[in-house]
Enzyme design. Structure first.
Site, PDB file in Angstrom:
ATOM      1  N   SER A  11       0.816  -1.214   0.000  1.00  0.00           N
ATOM      2  CA  SER A  11       0.000   0.000   0.000  1.00  0.00           C
ATOM      3  C   SER A  11       0.851   1.267   0.000  1.00  0.00           C
ATOM      4  O   SER A  11       0.603   2.194  -0.784  1.00  0.00           O
ATOM      5  CB  SER A  11      -0.956  -0.003   1.199  1.00  0.00           C
ATOM      6  OG  SER A  11      -0.246  -0.140   2.416  1.00  0.00           O
ATOM      7  N   TRP A  12       1.872   1.330   0.836  1.00  0.00           N
ATOM      8  CA  TRP A  12       2.670   2.545   0.945  1.00  0.00           C
ATOM      9  C   TRP A  12       3.583   2.727  -0.266  1.00  0.00           C
ATOM     10  O   TRP A  12       3.725   3.831  -0.796  1.00  0.00           O
ATOM     11  CB  TRP A  12       3.461   2.513   2.239  1.00  0.00           C
ATOM     12  CG  TRP A  12       4.180   3.767   2.645  1.00  0.00           C
ATOM     13  CD1 TRP A  12       5.370   3.822   3.308  1.00  0.00           C
ATOM     14  CD2 TRP A  12       3.769   5.136   2.481  1.00  0.00           C
ATOM     15  NE1 TRP A  12       5.733   5.130   3.545  1.00  0.00           N
ATOM     16  CE2 TRP A  12       4.759   5.966   3.045  1.00  0.00           C
ATOM     17  CE3 TRP A  12       2.656   5.744   1.880  1.00  0.00           C
ATOM     18  CZ2 TRP A  12       4.687   7.360   3.039  1.00  0.00           C
ATOM     19  CZ3 TRP A  12       2.572   7.137   1.877  1.00  0.00           C
ATOM     20  CH2 TRP A  12       3.577   7.925   2.453  1.00  0.00           C
ATOM     21  N   GLY A 140       6.637  10.018   8.538  1.00  0.00           N
ATOM     22  CA  GLY A 140       5.695  11.027   8.995  1.00  0.00           C
ATOM     23  C   GLY A 140       4.274  10.507   8.972  1.00  0.00           C
ATOM     24  O   GLY A 140       4.016   9.341   8.647  1.00  0.00           O
ATOM     25  N   ALA A 144      -1.266   5.418   3.637  1.00  0.00           N
ATOM     26  CA  ALA A 144      -1.391   5.257   2.187  1.00  0.00           C
ATOM     27  C   ALA A 144      -2.823   5.468   1.721  1.00  0.00           C
ATOM     28  O   ALA A 144      -3.064   6.035   0.648  1.00  0.00           O
ATOM     29  CB  ALA A 144      -0.905   3.865   1.783  1.00  0.00           C
ATOM     30  N   LYS A 195       7.109   4.300  17.274  1.00  0.00           N
ATOM     31  CA  LYS A 195       5.696   4.691  17.412  1.00  0.00           C
ATOM     32  C   LYS A 195       4.751   3.528  17.121  1.00  0.00           C
ATOM     33  O   LYS A 195       3.612   3.512  17.596  1.00  0.00           O
ATOM     34  CB  LYS A 195       5.373   5.907  16.539  1.00  0.00           C
ATOM     35  CG  LYS A 195       5.747   5.775  15.071  1.00  0.00           C
ATOM     36  CD  LYS A 195       4.724   5.078  14.221  1.00  0.00           C
ATOM     37  CE  LYS A 195       5.251   4.855  12.829  1.00  0.00           C
ATOM     38  NZ  LYS A 195       4.348   4.035  11.992  1.00  0.00           N
ATOM     39  N   ASP A 248       3.742  11.280  13.331  1.00  0.00           N
ATOM     40  CA  ASP A 248       3.479   9.888  12.959  1.00  0.00           C
ATOM     41  C   ASP A 248       2.828   9.126  14.107  1.00  0.00           C
ATOM     42  O   ASP A 248       1.974   8.259  13.896  1.00  0.00           O
ATOM     43  CB  ASP A 248       4.793   9.220  12.547  1.00  0.00           C
ATOM     44  CG  ASP A 248       4.594   8.075  11.567  1.00  0.00           C
ATOM     45  OD1 ASP A 248       3.437   7.787  11.203  1.00  0.00           O
ATOM     46  OD2 ASP A 248       5.593   7.461  11.164  1.00  0.00           O
ATOM     47  N   ASN A 260      -1.156  -1.263  13.179  1.00  0.00           N
ATOM     48  CA  ASN A 260      -0.724  -1.443  14.564  1.00  0.00           C
ATOM     49  C   ASN A 260      -1.840  -1.077  15.536  1.00  0.00           C
ATOM     50  O   ASN A 260      -2.084  -1.790  16.509  1.00  0.00           O
ATOM     51  CB  ASN A 260       0.526  -0.601  14.824  1.00  0.00           C
ATOM     52  CG  ASN A 260       1.705  -1.078  13.999  1.00  0.00           C
ATOM     53  OD1 ASN A 260       2.329  -2.081  14.302  1.00  0.00           O
ATOM     54  ND2 ASN A 260       2.004  -0.362  12.922  1.00  0.00           N
ATOM     55  N   VAL A 283       1.791  -7.205   7.050  1.00  0.00           N
ATOM     56  CA  VAL A 283       2.764  -7.154   8.139  1.00  0.00           C
ATOM     57  C   VAL A 283       2.355  -6.116   9.179  1.00  0.00           C
ATOM     58  O   VAL A 283       2.000  -4.986   8.845  1.00  0.00           O
ATOM     59  CB  VAL A 283       4.165  -6.815   7.598  1.00  0.00           C
ATOM     60  CG1 VAL A 283       5.159  -6.625   8.738  1.00  0.00           C
ATOM     61  CG2 VAL A 283       4.642  -7.922   6.662  1.00  0.00           C
ATOM     62  N   GLU A 285       4.193  -4.214  11.672  1.00  0.00           N
ATOM     63  CA  GLU A 285       5.592  -3.946  12.006  1.00  0.00           C
ATOM     64  C   GLU A 285       5.831  -3.834  13.510  1.00  0.00           C
ATOM     65  O   GLU A 285       6.880  -4.218  14.024  1.00  0.00           O
ATOM     66  CB  GLU A 285       6.071  -2.659  11.320  1.00  0.00           C
ATOM     67  CG  GLU A 285       6.269  -2.785   9.821  1.00  0.00           C
ATOM     68  CD  GLU A 285       7.588  -3.459   9.440  1.00  0.00           C
ATOM     69  OE1 GLU A 285       8.257  -4.022  10.326  1.00  0.00           O
ATOM     70  OE2 GLU A 285       7.929  -3.428   8.245  1.00  0.00           O
TER      71      GLU A 285
END
Length: 336
Positions: A11-12, A140, A144, A195, A248, A260, A283, A285
């Site tokens: 996506s990103w 930042g 997405a 974060k 972020d 997350n 994923v 992260e």
């Protein structure tokens, strides 16, 4: 027109490639499979990662990395942390066959297991030496799903090489996507990874039924932990108060678009971590980053009670409410 290779069709990666393509750059997106590349080229969609989004017809995709990277002035890797080295080694093989300089950047938010290394460190170890001087990161508050819809977004481009940061800034800037530059690559990479841990905790509180007071407290004290670890590792504290840090953290710790946050919320609602990972299919992260950061903080004696609590939830199956109770009953202290 700048030639850009984006490695990673999630996506990103797709969203960033699309921004650059809409800015009239020559962009080639490397995907793992030919099927995904064919969909992007023929239908201008990436349904698995960005359902219903329409991509620029100028964006070209390929499953051939050498073709994607050929003659590129910028190579941007956007892959999960766990495959950074694998992709970097493939990239090194391609770069070894050409002799022109490229700017090497990434947009991955995580730390390597066991070694605790940042993404730029992994890339530097795998690619030819002449490409290490331009390493940069895009980070930042930038989901997405919002970027692809042209929602107003600001990001940070961090690099110790000012010229590289400014070129990246120019190729991505437009009326809805505003990049700022900074030179603290170390702090930006740490903030981007840390974060995700706090976002899991934020989601867990909401899943358990707690309100805005609890969430705000967790995000604020979580930022304090992020900053403490950053300073211990040599980062600039002000980085954690900028887009790469608190910016972020806010969007990742409060938005349902955040994997997350969603993972934490589902933990709070009673799902197991395995169920969540199976259902999400992408994923998370923060799960692996929690383990890496917890182990690092223990080894270097940096106090991170929230991170330690989330580690106990994820890896020791400790009940969420027990962890919250422990955090709320810690010895009283000043906020400093």
């Amino acid at each position: 027109m700048t030639k850009i290779a984006v490695l990673g069709g999630g996506s990103w990666g797709t969203a960033l490639a699309n921004v650059a393509a809409e800015n009239n750059n020559d962009v080639r997106l490397w995907t793992r499979t030919a099927t995904q590349a064919d969909e992007i080229n023929s239908q201008h969609t990436n349904q698995k990662y960005l359902p219903d989004a329409k991509l620029s017809s100028e964006l070209m995709a390929t499953s051939n990395m050498a073709l994607a990277v050929m003659d590129a002035e910028i190579v941007l890797t956007v892959v999960p942390t766990k495959v950074v080295r694998e992709v970097a080694r493939q990239l090194a093989d391609v770069l070894n066959k050409q002799d022109h300089q490229v700017i090497l950047a990434h947009a991955t938010k995580g730390l390597e297991q066991v070694t605790y290394k940042r993404v730029s460190e992994m890339l530097a170890e795998e690619v030819p030496a002449k490409y290490r001087s331009t390493l940069a990161m895009i980070s930042g508050p930038s989901h997405a799903e919002d970027v692809i819809k042209h929602d107003l977004t600001s990001v940070s481009i961090a690099s110790e090489n000012e010229e590289a940061a400014k070129l990246l800034q120019q190729v991505f800037a437009n009326s809805s996507f505003r990049p700022y530059t900074n030179h603290d690559l170390l702090g930006s990479e740490l903030a981007a990874a840390l974060k995700n841990i706090i976002a899991i905790g934020s989601g867990a509180l909401i899943g358990l039924g707690y309100g805005a007071n609890a969430q705000a407290a967790l995000l604020t004290r979580g930022l304090s932990e992020m900053r403490a670890l950053g300073q211990a590792m040599g980062a600039q504290p002000e980085t954690f108060l900028g887009l790469a840090g608190i910016g972020d953290l806010i969007v990742t710790g409060m938005s349902p678009n955040s994997r997350n946050y969603r993972a934490g919320k589902q933990l709070g609602e009673g799902k197991s971590l395995q169920e969540i990972q199976d259902d999400m299919g992408m994923v998370i992260e923060g799960v692996s980053t929690t383990k890496a950061v917890y182990e690092f903080s223990q080894h270097h004696h940096v106090e991170m009670p929230i991170t330690a609590g989330i580690y106990r939830i994820l890896y020791e199956n400790e009940p969420l409410r027990d962890v919250i109770s422990d955090l709320m009953s810690r010895p009283l202290r000043s906020e400093d």
